[in-house]
Design a protein around this motif. Structure first.
Motif, PDB file in Angstrom:
ATOM      1  N   LEU A  23      52.476  35.938  31.042  1.00  0.00           N
ATOM      2  CA  LEU A  23      51.408  36.610  31.501  1.00  0.00           C
ATOM      3  C   LEU A  23      50.141  36.223  30.933  1.00  0.00           C
ATOM      4  N   VAL A  24      49.097  35.986  31.519  1.00  0.00           N
ATOM      5  CA  VAL A  24      47.780  35.694  30.735  1.00  0.00           C
ATOM      6  C   VAL A  24      46.820  36.627  31.600  1.00  0.00           C
ATOM      7  N   ASP A  25      46.231  37.298  30.361  1.00  0.00           N
ATOM      8  CA  ASP A  25      45.163  38.296  30.630  1.00  0.00           C
ATOM      9  C   ASP A  25      43.810  38.135  30.125  1.00  0.00           C
ATOM     10  N   GLY A  26      42.677  38.589  30.641  1.00  0.00           N
ATOM     11  CA  GLY A  26      41.479  38.439  30.220  1.00  0.00           C
ATOM     12  C   GLY A  26      40.492  39.133  31.069  1.00  0.00           C
ATOM     13  N   CYS A  27      39.201  38.815  30.834  1.00  0.00           N
ATOM     14  CA  CYS A  27      38.037  39.491  31.563  1.00  0.00           C
ATOM     15  C   CYS A  27      37.224  38.379  32.350  1.00  0.00           C
ATOM     16  N   ILE A  28      36.403  39.028  33.152  1.00  0.00           N
ATOM     17  CA  ILE A  28      35.378  38.373  33.760  1.00  0.00           C
ATOM     18  C   ILE A  28      34.006  39.077  33.620  1.00  0.00           C
ATOM     19  N   VAL A  29      33.083  38.547  33.443  1.00  0.00           N
ATOM     20  CA  VAL A  29      31.739  39.169  33.296  1.00  0.00           C
ATOM     21  C   VAL A  29      30.585  38.200  34.010  1.00  0.00           C
ATOM     22  N   ASP A  30      29.771  38.828  34.400  1.00  0.00           N
ATOM     23  CA  ASP A  30      28.315  37.986  34.721  1.00  0.00           C
ATOM     24  C   ASP A  30      27.557  37.465  33.833  1.00  0.00           C
ATOM     25  N   ALA A  31      26.468  36.707  34.248  1.00  0.00           N
ATOM     26  CA  ALA A  31      25.571  36.233  33.300  1.00  0.00           C
ATOM     27  C   ALA A  31      24.975  37.165  32.130  1.00  0.00           C
ATOM     28  N   GLY A  32      24.828  38.576  32.461  1.00  0.00           N
ATOM     29  CA  GLY A  32      24.290  39.633  31.640  1.00  0.00           C
ATOM     30  C   GLY A  32      25.542  40.319  30.745  1.00  0.00           C
ATOM     31  N   ARG A  58      36.691  46.836  35.707  1.00  0.00           N
ATOM     32  CA  ARG A  58      36.203  46.641  34.455  1.00  0.00           C
ATOM     33  C   ARG A  58      35.998  45.127  34.023  1.00  0.00           C
ATOM     34  N   GLY A  59      36.309  44.235  35.231  1.00  0.00           N
ATOM     35  CA  GLY A  59      36.498  42.734  34.884  1.00  0.00           C
ATOM     36  C   GLY A  59      37.751  42.378  34.257  1.00  0.00           C
ATOM     37  N   ALA A  60      38.846  43.359  34.162  1.00  0.00           N
ATOM     38  CA  ALA A  60      40.039  43.010  33.606  1.00  0.00           C
ATOM     39  C   ALA A  60      40.819  42.293  34.588  1.00  0.00           C
ATOM     40  N   PHE A  61      41.758  41.356  34.474  1.00  0.00           N
ATOM     41  CA  PHE A  61      42.785  40.678  35.158  1.00  0.00           C
ATOM     42  C   PHE A  61      43.906  40.219  34.439  1.00  0.00           C
ATOM     43  N   ARG A  62      45.237  40.143  35.169  1.00  0.00           N
ATOM     44  CA  ARG A  62      46.311  39.692  34.569  1.00  0.00           C
ATOM     45  C   ARG A  62      47.310  38.997  35.531  1.00  0.00           C
ATOM     46  N   MET A  63      47.511  37.697  35.243  1.00  0.00           N
ATOM     47  CA  MET A  63      48.366  36.961  36.116  1.00  0.00           C
ATOM     48  C   MET A  63      49.841  36.482  35.496  1.00  0.00           C
ATOM     49  N   GLN A  64      50.791  36.125  36.319  1.00  0.00           N
ATOM     50  CA  GLN A  64      51.800  35.547  35.888  1.00  0.00           C
ATOM     51  C   GLN A  64      51.779  33.846  36.115  1.00  0.00           C
ATOM     52  N   VAL A  65      51.841  33.234  34.976  1.00  0.00           N
ATOM     53  CA  VAL A  65      52.131  31.854  35.220  1.00  0.00           C
ATOM     54  C   VAL A  65      53.418  31.030  34.406  1.00  0.00           C
ATOM     55  N   PRO A  66      53.161  29.771  34.783  1.00  0.00           N
ATOM     56  CA  PRO A  66      54.324  28.911  33.965  1.00  0.00           C
ATOM     57  C   PRO A  66      54.115  29.060  32.492  1.00  0.00           C
ATOM     58  N   ALA A  67      55.111  28.899  31.833  1.00  0.00           N
ATOM     59  CA  ALA A  67      54.874  28.633  30.254  1.00  0.00           C
ATOM     60  C   ALA A  67      54.921  27.174  29.844  1.00  0.00           C
ATOM     61  N   LYS A  68      54.239  27.091  28.849  1.00  0.00           N
ATOM     62  CA  LYS A  68      54.242  25.701  28.379  1.00  0.00           C
ATOM     63  C   LYS A  68      53.671  24.479  29.226  1.00  0.00           C
ATOM     64  N   VAL A  69      52.462  24.909  30.093  1.00  0.00           N
ATOM     65  CA  VAL A  69      51.760  24.190  30.650  1.00  0.00           C
ATOM     66  C   VAL A  69      50.193  24.229  30.693  1.00  0.00           C
ATOM     67  N   THR A  70      49.401  23.486  30.797  1.00  0.00           N
ATOM     68  CA  THR A  70      47.927  23.487  30.891  1.00  0.00           C
ATOM     69  C   THR A  70      47.412  23.908  32.293  1.00  0.00           C
ATOM     70  N   LEU A  71      46.558  24.966  32.237  1.00  0.00           N
ATOM     71  CA  LEU A  71      46.139  25.589  33.451  1.00  0.00           C
ATOM     72  C   LEU A  71      44.625  25.364  33.503  1.00  0.00           C
ATOM     73  N   ARG A  72      44.208  25.541  34.714  1.00  0.00           N
ATOM     74  CA  ARG A  72      42.722  25.677  34.830  1.00  0.00           C
ATOM     75  C   ARG A  72      42.406  26.690  35.564  1.00  0.00           C
ATOM     76  N   LEU A  73      41.883  27.911  34.951  1.00  0.00           N
ATOM     77  CA  LEU A  73      41.292  29.301  35.732  1.00  0.00           C
ATOM     78  C   LEU A  73      40.109  28.932  36.257  1.00  0.00           C
ATOM     79  N   VAL A  74      39.997  29.467  37.427  1.00  0.00           N
ATOM     80  CA  VAL A  74      38.700  29.102  38.326  1.00  0.00           C
ATOM     81  C   VAL A  74      38.491  30.181  39.072  1.00  0.00           C
ATOM     82  N   LEU A  75      36.942  30.422  39.151  1.00  0.00           N
ATOM     83  CA  LEU A  75      36.439  31.718  40.169  1.00  0.00           C
ATOM     84  C   LEU A  75      36.120  30.935  41.520  1.00  0.00           C
ATOM     85  N   GLY A  76      36.231  31.861  42.513  1.00  0.00           N
ATOM     86  CA  GLY A  76      35.835  31.445  43.830  1.00  0.00           C
ATOM     87  C   GLY A  76      36.886  30.667  44.560  1.00  0.00           C
TER      88      GLY A  76
END
Length: 108
Positions: A23-32, A58-76
């Motif tokens: 699982l990868v979790d984190g948050c998304i915020v705007d410029a402010g 709250r801008g919080a997200f969680r997603m299931q992704v492959p282990a031991k890889v390089t990912l690019r997280l993108v918006l839009g």
């Protein structure tokens, strides 16, 4: 982060990406630095879409992704031209992003 996993779309994994996941979790915020409820996508380094999640109010997200890889997280739109890209190296354990992804697009 207490984002729900119910808003996650996991795309079929093939090849090396079909193995163990984390699982990868984190948050998304705007410029402010205010929370932004928007979609975030995990792509392989070759552009294959692996997972999509939608951040909560709250801008919080969680997603299931492959282990031991390089990912690019993108918006839009999940493409090479997507905004607010962040590269993440997954390992064998779940990943908590220490920094929020900043969405610089105009407020919706």
């Amino acid at each position: 982060m207490h984002a729900t996993v119910s808003n996650v779309a996991t795309h079929p994994l093939t090849g090396a990406a079909a193995g163990p996941t984390v699982l990868v979790d984190g948050c998304i915020v705007d410029a402010g630095y205010l929370p932004r409820s928007t979609s975030i996508h995990a792509l392989t380094t070759t552009g294959q879409l692996l997972a999509t999640a939608h951040a909560d109010e709250r801008g919080a997200f969680r997603m299931q992704v492959p282990a031991k890889v390089t990912l690019r997280l993108v918006l839009g739109t999940p493409s090479a031209q997507a905004r607010a890209a962040m590269d993440v190296q997954t390992r064998s354990d779940d990943v908590h992003l220490e920094a929020c992804v900043i969405d610089l697009s105009p407020a919706r």
